[in-house]
Write a protein that holds these residues in place. Sequence first.
Motif, mmCIF file in Angstrom:
data_model
loop_
_atom_site.group_PDB
_atom_site.id
_atom_site.type_symbol
_atom_site.label_atom_id
_atom_site.label_comp_id
_atom_site.label_asym_id
_atom_site.label_seq_id
_atom_site.Cartn_x
_atom_site.Cartn_y
_atom_site.Cartn_z
ATOM 1 N N LEU A 250 14.842 34.891 2.588
ATOM 2 C CA LEU A 250 13.972 34.694 3.744
ATOM 3 C C LEU A 250 12.555 35.196 3.514
ATOM 4 O O LEU A 250 11.606 34.661 4.083
ATOM 5 N N MET A 251 12.391 36.229 2.694
ATOM 6 C CA MET A 251 11.042 36.713 2.397
ATOM 7 C C MET A 251 10.258 35.644 1.649
ATOM 8 O O MET A 251 9.074 35.411 1.924
ATOM 9 N N THR A 252 10.917 34.960 0.729
ATOM 10 C CA THR A 252 10.282 33.860 -0.005
ATOM 11 C C THR A 252 9.914 32.722 0.937
ATOM 12 O O THR A 252 8.819 32.152 0.863
ATOM 13 N N VAL A 253 10.834 32.400 1.837
ATOM 14 C CA VAL A 253 10.583 31.327 2.804
ATOM 15 C C VAL A 253 9.375 31.659 3.674
ATOM 16 O O VAL A 253 8.516 30.802 3.923
ATOM 17 N N LEU A 254 9.285 32.910 4.122
ATOM 18 C CA LEU A 254 8.155 33.310 4.956
ATOM 19 C C LEU A 254 6.838 33.160 4.205
ATOM 20 O O LEU A 254 5.851 32.669 4.754
ATOM 21 N N ASP A 255 6.815 33.580 2.967
ATOM 22 C CA ASP A 255 5.581 33.471 2.179
ATOM 23 C C ASP A 255 5.132 32.025 2.048
ATOM 24 O O ASP A 255 3.941 31.716 2.141
ATOM 25 N N VAL A 256 6.088 31.122 1.826
ATOM 26 C CA VAL A 256 5.737 29.717 1.624
ATOM 27 C C VAL A 256 5.387 29.036 2.940
ATOM 28 O O VAL A 256 4.356 28.364 3.063
ATOM 29 N N MET A 257 6.231 29.216 3.951
ATOM 30 C CA MET A 257 6.038 28.485 5.204
ATOM 31 C C MET A 257 4.854 28.999 6.005
ATOM 32 O O MET A 257 4.182 28.244 6.697
ATOM 33 N N LEU A 258 4.587 30.295 5.945
ATOM 34 C CA LEU A 258 3.507 30.878 6.739
ATOM 35 C C LEU A 258 2.236 31.082 5.922
ATOM 36 O O LEU A 258 1.206 31.456 6.475
ATOM 37 N N GLU A 259 2.323 30.868 4.618
ATOM 38 C CA GLU A 259 1.156 30.953 3.740
ATOM 39 C C GLU A 259 0.416 32.278 3.884
ATOM 40 O O GLU A 259 -0.811 32.340 3.894
ATOM 41 N N GLY A 260 1.193 33.358 4.068
ATOM 42 C CA GLY A 260 0.607 34.691 4.125
ATOM 43 C C GLY A 260 -0.131 35.019 5.398
ATOM 44 O O GLY A 260 -0.829 36.030 5.480
ATOM 45 N N ARG A 261 0.001 34.192 6.439
ATOM 46 C CA ARG A 261 -0.779 34.416 7.666
ATOM 47 C C ARG A 261 -0.276 35.608 8.466
ATOM 48 O O ARG A 261 -1.026 36.181 9.245
ATOM 49 N N ILE A 262 0.993 35.962 8.336
ATOM 50 C CA ILE A 262 1.564 37.059 9.115
ATOM 51 C C ILE A 262 2.037 38.129 8.151
ATOM 52 O O ILE A 262 2.875 37.871 7.298
ATOM 53 N N LYS A 263 1.516 39.355 8.327
ATOM 54 C CA LYS A 263 1.823 40.413 7.377
ATOM 55 C C LYS A 263 2.400 41.666 8.021
ATOM 56 O O LYS A 263 3.098 42.438 7.367
ATOM 57 N N GLY A 264 2.085 41.950 9.284
ATOM 58 C CA GLY A 264 2.546 43.184 9.911
ATOM 59 C C GLY A 264 4.060 43.236 10.023
ATOM 60 O O GLY A 264 4.719 42.203 10.181
#
Length: 310
Positions: A250-264
């Motif tokens: 899921l961490m990989t999915v978040l990086d790809v789908m959100l393109e780093g927009r959410i980090k907190g």
Amino acid sequence: MIPQCHTIPTPYIVGPVHCYSTELDGELTLFDCGPPTAECRRFLTENVDLSRLKNLILTHGHLEHWGQALWLAEQGVTVYMPQADHLKIVRREERRRGIAALMAEVGFPQSWLKQFDKAYLEESIYADFPPGYHIVEKKLPEHFGLKVHACPGHSVSDLVYEGDGWIVSGDTLLDGIFQSPVLDLEPGKDKRFLNYRACCRSIVELASLQGNTVLPGHRSGHGVKKMLLSYVNTALSRAKRFRPWQGENLMTVLDVMLEGRIKGPFHIYLKVSELLFLTDFLTEPELLRSALKEAGLYNDVARHFEEVFG
């Protein structure tokens, strides 16, 4: 009489929150009370007759909805809290450790979990709790004339209050917002709360409330059917987008789908919650299909449903 809406700014990404005041059998009552900010206290002082306010009834235990509960209780207001939130309070440390364990199970590294735990302790996802609160399901007076509907899914504790032709719906029905199903533990237990299954049951319950004026926790209210269909169509669209990634870290999915927009930490926590919900949805789509048929809503989304699942 339709309760009066009070729109209060919040410092959170969800934006302003709505609280509602009305007379229940002659007692001035407030549904939800805004975030734990000085601005919110000023707003309530200026817009609600606190000298007459007798009751505070909470829809669910998210901070922008009950952040002033202790402050109001200190002024003699009786606070009514959902049973599931009571269990969160008495099991706060178990819940903290349990959520961290759930995150570890889905592949989050220890370094991230430490950040999340630090944020949990420092920022607190709860305001201080008022002593002597009453549990809605056990102590809400009958003379208030309210029907209480348990509609969990967004959170473990979501309650909808039905009055004379209106419902205070908290975050169960929102216009144009996919109310993220928050990762949590089953009330009083150490296993994951299955938001998706709960949502399917709640859709049937909410559909039974058609014809009432919706008083939502955020944005504007429309008819129950329109708001339910908006939620379902959004869930279908997101499931379709996520489907190729099902089973990936899921961490990989978040990086790809959100393109780093959410980090907190908490923003990531919310998005992980959503992806777990979508995973359960993709695993058991027939649960939602059956719920929609029972609610009389399936024909409205059948084409979209078939596009996703065939």
